[in-house]
Design an enzyme around this catalytic site. Structure first.
Site, PDB file in Angstrom:
ATOM      1  CD1 TRP A 180      -1.747  -2.055   2.407  1.00 33.76           C
ATOM      2  CD2 TRP A 180      -2.893  -1.548   0.551  1.00 33.76           C
ATOM      3  NE1 TRP A 180      -2.717  -3.017   2.238  1.00 33.76           N
ATOM      4  CE2 TRP A 180      -3.430  -2.725   1.108  1.00 33.76           C
ATOM      5  CE3 TRP A 180      -3.446  -1.038  -0.618  1.00 33.76           C
ATOM      6  CZ2 TRP A 180      -4.489  -3.403   0.529  1.00 33.76           C
ATOM      7  CZ3 TRP A 180      -4.505  -1.717  -1.189  1.00 33.76           C
ATOM      8  CH2 TRP A 180      -5.013  -2.876  -0.618  1.00 33.76           C
ATOM      9  CD  GLU A 382       0.098   9.465   7.251  1.00 29.35           C
ATOM     10  OE1 GLU A 382       0.598   9.355   8.383  1.00 29.35           O
ATOM     11  OE2 GLU A 382       0.711   9.865   6.260  1.00 29.35           O
TER      12      GLU A 382
HETATM   13  P1  TGC Z   1       4.611   2.904  21.463  1.00 28.57           P
HETATM   14  O1  TGC Z   1       4.996   2.031  22.605  1.00 28.57           O
HETATM   15  O2  TGC Z   1       3.337   3.634  21.519  1.00 28.57           O
HETATM   16  O3  TGC Z   1       5.779   3.951  21.195  1.00 28.57           O
HETATM   17  C1  TGC Z   1       7.117   3.560  20.961  1.00 28.57           C
HETATM   18  C2  TGC Z   1       7.966   4.806  21.088  1.00 28.57           C
HETATM   19  O4  TGC Z   1       7.556   5.765  20.109  1.00 28.57           O
HETATM   20  C3  TGC Z   1       7.055   6.942  20.737  1.00 28.57           C
HETATM   21  N1  TGC Z   1       5.861   7.387  19.977  1.00 28.57           N
HETATM   22  C4  TGC Z   1       5.873   8.468  19.223  1.00 28.57           C
HETATM   23  N2  TGC Z   1       6.829   9.380  18.996  1.00 28.57           N
HETATM   24  C5  TGC Z   1       6.540  10.384  18.158  1.00 28.57           C
HETATM   25  N3  TGC Z   1       5.351  10.477  17.551  1.00 28.57           N
HETATM   26  C6  TGC Z   1       4.362   9.574  17.742  1.00 28.57           C
HETATM   27  N4  TGC Z   1       3.194   9.701  17.106  1.00 28.57           N
HETATM   28  C7  TGC Z   1       4.600   8.512  18.599  1.00 28.57           C
HETATM   29  N5  TGC Z   1       3.871   7.444  19.026  1.00 28.57           N
HETATM   30  C8  TGC Z   1       4.668   6.771  19.859  1.00 28.57           C
HETATM   31  C9  TGC Z   1       6.718   6.534  22.162  1.00 28.57           C
HETATM   32  O5  TGC Z   1       6.780   7.627  23.031  1.00 28.57           O
HETATM   33  C10 TGC Z   1       7.791   5.522  22.423  1.00 28.57           C
HETATM   34  O6  TGC Z   1       8.989   6.210  22.675  1.00 28.57           O
HETATM   35  P2  TGC Z   1      10.024   5.701  23.801  1.00 28.57           P
HETATM   36  O7  TGC Z   1      11.074   6.754  23.875  1.00 28.57           O
HETATM   37  O8  TGC Z   1       9.204   5.585  25.067  1.00 28.57           O
HETATM   38  O9  TGC Z   1      10.518   4.384  23.332  1.00 28.57           O
HETATM   39  O10 TGC Z   1       4.691   2.017  20.138  1.00 28.57           O
HETATM   40  P3  TGC Z   1       3.738   0.878  19.636  1.00 28.57           P
HETATM   41  O11 TGC Z   1       4.551  -0.064  18.840  1.00 28.57           O
HETATM   42  O12 TGC Z   1       2.938   0.344  20.808  1.00 28.57           O
HETATM   43  O13 TGC Z   1       2.787   1.597  18.594  1.00 28.57           O
HETATM   44  C11 TGC Z   1       1.736   2.246  18.944  1.00 28.57           C
HETATM   45  C12 TGC Z   1       0.852   2.678  17.722  1.00 28.57           C
HETATM   46  C13 TGC Z   1      -0.223   1.647  17.451  1.00 28.57           C
HETATM   47  C14 TGC Z   1       0.221   3.951  18.226  1.00 28.57           C
HETATM   48  C15 TGC Z   1       1.659   2.943  16.428  1.00 28.57           C
HETATM   49  O14 TGC Z   1       2.245   1.790  15.961  1.00 28.57           O
HETATM   50  C16 TGC Z   1       0.802   3.546  15.335  1.00 28.57           C
HETATM   51  O15 TGC Z   1       0.649   4.771  15.278  1.00 28.57           O
HETATM   52  N6  TGC Z   1       0.230   2.715  14.417  1.00 28.57           N
HETATM   53  C17 TGC Z   1      -0.446   3.200  13.223  1.00 28.57           C
HETATM   54  C18 TGC Z   1       0.415   2.936  12.010  1.00 28.57           C
HETATM   55  C19 TGC Z   1       0.267   3.979  10.960  1.00 28.57           C
HETATM   56  O16 TGC Z   1      -0.246   5.060  11.167  1.00 28.57           O
HETATM   57  N7  TGC Z   1       0.787   3.690   9.800  1.00 28.57           N
HETATM   58  C20 TGC Z   1       0.822   4.666   8.731  1.00 28.57           C
HETATM   59  C21 TGC Z   1       1.690   4.176   7.597  1.00 28.57           C
HETATM   60  S1  TGC Z   1       2.178   5.470   6.520  1.00 28.57           S
HETATM   61  C22 TGC Z   1       0.807   5.887   5.676  1.00 28.57           C
HETATM   62  O17 TGC Z   1      -0.271   5.459   5.914  1.00 28.57           O
HETATM   63  C23 TGC Z   1       1.034   6.866   4.604  1.00 28.57           C
HETATM   64  S2  TGC Z   1      -0.359   7.302   3.735  1.00 28.57           S
HETATM   65  C24 TGC Z   1       0.383   8.254   2.576  1.00 28.57           C
HETATM   66  C25 TGC Z   1      -0.521   9.194   1.888  1.00 28.57           C
HETATM   67  O18 TGC Z   1      -0.831  10.268   2.459  1.00 28.57           O
HETATM   68  O19 TGC Z   1      -0.872   8.875   0.730  1.00 28.57           O
HETATM   69  P1  FAD Z   2      -5.218  -3.362  10.009  1.00 27.29           P
HETATM   70  O1  FAD Z   2      -4.114  -2.862  10.871  1.00 27.29           O
HETATM   71  O2  FAD Z   2      -5.244  -4.806   9.692  1.00 27.29           O
HETATM   72  O3  FAD Z   2      -6.598  -2.945  10.647  1.00 27.29           O
HETATM   73  C1  FAD Z   2      -7.848  -3.567  10.282  1.00 27.29           C
HETATM   74  C2  FAD Z   2      -8.908  -3.121  11.257  1.00 27.29           C
HETATM   75  O4  FAD Z   2      -8.548  -3.514  12.583  1.00 27.29           O
HETATM   76  C3  FAD Z   2      -9.098  -1.609  11.316  1.00 27.29           C
HETATM   77  O5  FAD Z   2     -10.461  -1.306  11.480  1.00 27.29           O
HETATM   78  C4  FAD Z   2      -8.343  -1.204  12.579  1.00 27.29           C
HETATM   79  O6  FAD Z   2      -8.837   0.002  13.162  1.00 27.29           O
HETATM   80  C5  FAD Z   2      -8.627  -2.402  13.455  1.00 27.29           C
HETATM   81  N1  FAD Z   2      -7.643  -2.579  14.531  1.00 27.29           N
HETATM   82  C6  FAD Z   2      -6.297  -2.687  14.395  1.00 27.29           C
HETATM   83  N2  FAD Z   2      -5.722  -2.816  15.599  1.00 27.29           N
HETATM   84  C7  FAD Z   2      -6.722  -2.786  16.507  1.00 27.29           C
HETATM   85  C8  FAD Z   2      -6.772  -2.876  17.936  1.00 27.29           C
HETATM   86  N3  FAD Z   2      -5.654  -2.981  18.671  1.00 27.29           N
HETATM   87  N4  FAD Z   2      -7.974  -2.819  18.532  1.00 27.29           N
HETATM   88  C9  FAD Z   2      -9.116  -2.670  17.816  1.00 27.29           C
HETATM   89  N5  FAD Z   2      -9.130  -2.584  16.458  1.00 27.29           N
HETATM   90  C10 FAD Z   2      -7.950  -2.642  15.830  1.00 27.29           C
HETATM   91  N6  FAD Z   2       1.395   2.807   4.275  1.00 27.29           N
HETATM   92  C11 FAD Z   2       2.686   3.223   4.134  1.00 27.29           C
HETATM   93  O7  FAD Z   2       3.572   2.806   4.860  1.00 27.29           O
HETATM   94  N7  FAD Z   2       3.019   4.130   3.157  1.00 27.29           N
HETATM   95  C12 FAD Z   2       2.096   4.645   2.306  1.00 27.29           C
HETATM   96  O8  FAD Z   2       2.440   5.467   1.446  1.00 27.29           O
HETATM   97  C13 FAD Z   2       0.744   4.207   2.415  1.00 27.29           C
HETATM   98  N8  FAD Z   2      -0.191   4.648   1.538  1.00 27.29           N
HETATM   99  C14 FAD Z   2      -1.449   4.087   1.555  1.00 27.29           C
HETATM  100  C15 FAD Z   2      -2.345   4.394   0.524  1.00 27.29           C
HETATM  101  C16 FAD Z   2      -3.600   3.796   0.499  1.00 27.29           C
HETATM  102  C17 FAD Z   2      -4.509   4.058  -0.649  1.00 27.29           C
HETATM  103  C18 FAD Z   2      -3.989   2.934   1.557  1.00 27.29           C
HETATM  104  C19 FAD Z   2      -5.349   2.315   1.568  1.00 27.29           C
HETATM  105  C20 FAD Z   2      -3.109   2.635   2.579  1.00 27.29           C
HETATM  106  C21 FAD Z   2      -1.820   3.192   2.581  1.00 27.29           C
HETATM  107  N9  FAD Z   2      -0.877   2.837   3.557  1.00 27.29           N
HETATM  108  C22 FAD Z   2       0.429   3.271   3.443  1.00 27.29           C
HETATM  109  C23 FAD Z   2      -1.188   1.814   4.559  1.00 27.29           C
HETATM  110  C24 FAD Z   2      -2.024   2.319   5.731  1.00 27.29           C
HETATM  111  O9  FAD Z   2      -1.262   3.093   6.610  1.00 27.29           O
HETATM  112  C25 FAD Z   2      -2.603   1.094   6.440  1.00 27.29           C
HETATM  113  O10 FAD Z   2      -3.600   0.572   5.597  1.00 27.29           O
HETATM  114  C26 FAD Z   2      -3.193   1.438   7.812  1.00 27.29           C
HETATM  115  O11 FAD Z   2      -2.167   1.785   8.724  1.00 27.29           O
HETATM  116  C27 FAD Z   2      -4.016   0.270   8.394  1.00 27.29           C
HETATM  117  O12 FAD Z   2      -3.335  -0.936   8.314  1.00 27.29           O
HETATM  118  P2  FAD Z   2      -4.058  -2.234   7.672  1.00 27.29           P
HETATM  119  O13 FAD Z   2      -4.622  -1.840   6.357  1.00 27.29           O
HETATM  120  O14 FAD Z   2      -3.074  -3.334   7.714  1.00 27.29           O
HETATM  121  O15 FAD Z   2      -5.265  -2.535   8.641  1.00 27.29           O
END
Ligand code: TGC
Ligand code: FAD
Length: 403
Positions: A180, A382
């Protein structure tokens, strides 16, 4: 006879800001002249260069690549970086808002280039990496991507399987895959997050053409169709030492990049919400049903009012996020609140607008369904809505519900 209350005698009296029903709290008054001018110039650019392309690009599921250089010329890459745009945080947010009025995919392109590629190179890169990549990314000569998510590690990126290991003779070997990835198929450079032999997360700069690196475009998306999304594979790709980001260490580093991008999204989605709201409002004022304008029915007004109310509140939230960010006081929790609230708000606005347009809501002569489908992705990437809910829940209760 009961005397008429003055407020009801002249209903316009309450609506000094009548010209913009999507800014009832007059949040524009909180913006500086520079911020307003930037928004004005982008409004013209979007209307002239982007809006006319959207219907066809969406049908063809294709990003209009010729736009990349024009976006660069408009200064839309490296907006907040000192040696490039050098603008404040809210200007970045407002730029994302104008772009997302057109389509979330255009904003996504700029989010990735700014927050997920240029920002981390500036923050975690060596001087050599900055001079090798940033100038080309700023002009659009180079497109960048950010690879954190894997097919089995989305919300929990810390469980990633992609690995880098040191090889004899210098450098590293990268193996694994990412899923993705926005712009992944078109990018000249990507930041790939992988675990090293010490199980620490590091940032690797991958370049197009490296042996063992392949990408394939994901087809058939119903959402963010104008954005190019890819799967990336790394089969023992040899990475020279100078392509490792020296200052990125641990999961905290990619999460810090996400803070930047999530802020841009919290601001950006307001643009999508405004587009669908104004479309629905215009439609409701014109459409006649049961011999009356749709806008005169109470249930239709309730929907329009809720949209207007939520957009007006979201704007104040976005401005406060921007001001806190400029003062370096913005916490990840506040960013999560903004991303969660404003994405949900925009998605709900798009659903209401789609409903108000009836059958016309489903065709691409109107932008509503396109925005509605896009916002499903924006609410997921995100950090999904629930992930942000849990991040905030953990903060306010002291209990983690993640594991
Ligand atoms: P956790 O134990 O919560 O934290 C580990 C360490 O990281 C620090 N931390 C942060 N620091 C800066 N900014 C944040 N937002 C931070 N969140 C946590 C935290 O303080 C800790 O630091 P330290 O010094 O104590 O070690 O880590 P966890 O593994 O339990 O993760 C928690 C969780 C679920 C919140 C995190 O994994 C998360 O945010 N998951 C969501 C993943 C996500 O957003 N993926 C996005 C992929 S990129 C994307 O989607 C691009 S889309 C592109 C487009 O716009 O087209
Ligand atoms: P999952 O993590 O499998 O989640 C599935 C469902 O489970 C969701 O409803 C979620 O809320 C729920 N869930 C997960 N954990 C829990 C919990 N602990 N308790 C209760 N519910 C939970 N990623 C990148 O790195 N770079 C990119 O450029 C990028 N671009 C993207 C572009 C598009 C068009 C899309 C669709 C996605 C992109 N992503 C990118 C990935 C995106 O960040 C992930 O899709 C997103 O973080 C969710 O992960 P997943 O799809 O694996 O869903």
């Amino acid at each position: 006879m009961v005397e008429e209350l003055p407020a009801f005698r002249n209903y316009n009296f309450m609506m000094k800001n009548k010209e913009n029903p999507s800014d009832l709290m007059m949040s524009d008054a909180l913006l500086t002249q520079d911020e307003l001018s930037l928004r004005e110039s982008l409004k013209k650019f979007v209307a002239k260069k982007i809006t006319p392309l959207l219907q066809e690009a969406h049908r063809k599921e294709e990003f209009p690549k010729h736009l990349v250089k024009e976006l660069g010329e408009m200064g839309l890459f490296g907006i907040t970086l000192k040696d490039y745009g050098n603008m404040n945080s809210l200007s970045y947010g407002l730029a994302m808002q104008e772009l997302e009025k057109a389509d979330s995919a255009i904003r996504s392109f700029c989010s990735v280039q700014n927050s997920l590629v240029m920002w981390p190179i500036e923050e975690f890169g060596s001087e050599e990496q900055k001079s090798r990549f940033l100038p080309k990314l700023a002009t659009g000569e180079f497109i960048g991507c950010f690879g954190l998510t894997e097919s089995d590690a989305g919300s929990d990126p810390v469980n990633m399987k992609t690995r880098v290991k040191k090889v004899a003779g210098g450098g590293y070997e990268l193996s694994g895959s990412k899923m993705w990835i926005t712009n992944g198929h078109d990018a000249q450079v990507g930041i790939i997050w992988a675990k090293n032999e010490e199980q620490e997360i590091v940032g690797v700069l991958i370049e197009k053409g490296m042996k063992g690196f392949t990408s394939s475009k994901i087809q058939g998306k119903f959402s963010l169709r104008i954005s190019s999304t890819a799967e990336l594979s790394f089969d023992k790709v040899l990475i020279p030492e100078e392509n490792i980001l020296p200052k990125a260490k641990g999961i905290k580093s990619p999460l810090r990049c996400l803070n930047e991008a999530r802020f841009g999204i919290a601001c950006g989605v307001i643009g999508a919400a405004e587009t669908v709201f104004h479309c629905a409002l215009d439609y409701a004022k014109e459409r006649e049903i049961f011999g009356k304008k749709l806008a005169s029915f109470q249930l239709a007004q309730a929907k329009l009012v809720e949209m207007s109310q939520e957009i007006s509140k979201a704007k104040l939230l976005a401005i406060q996020l921007g001001r806190l960010k400029e003062q370096k006081k913005l916490s990840p929790i506040q960013v999560s609140l903004g991303k969660m609230n404003n994405c949900k708000m925009a998605l709900e606005a798009a659903r209401k607008a789609r409903d108000l347009l009836g059958a016309y809501g489903i065709v691409d002569d109107f932008p509503v369904m396109r925005h509605l489908m896009n916002l499903e992705t924006v609410n997921t990437y995100e950090g999904t809505e629930d992930i942000h809910r849990l991040i905030i829940g953990r903060e306010i209760t002291g209990h983690s519900a993640f594991y």
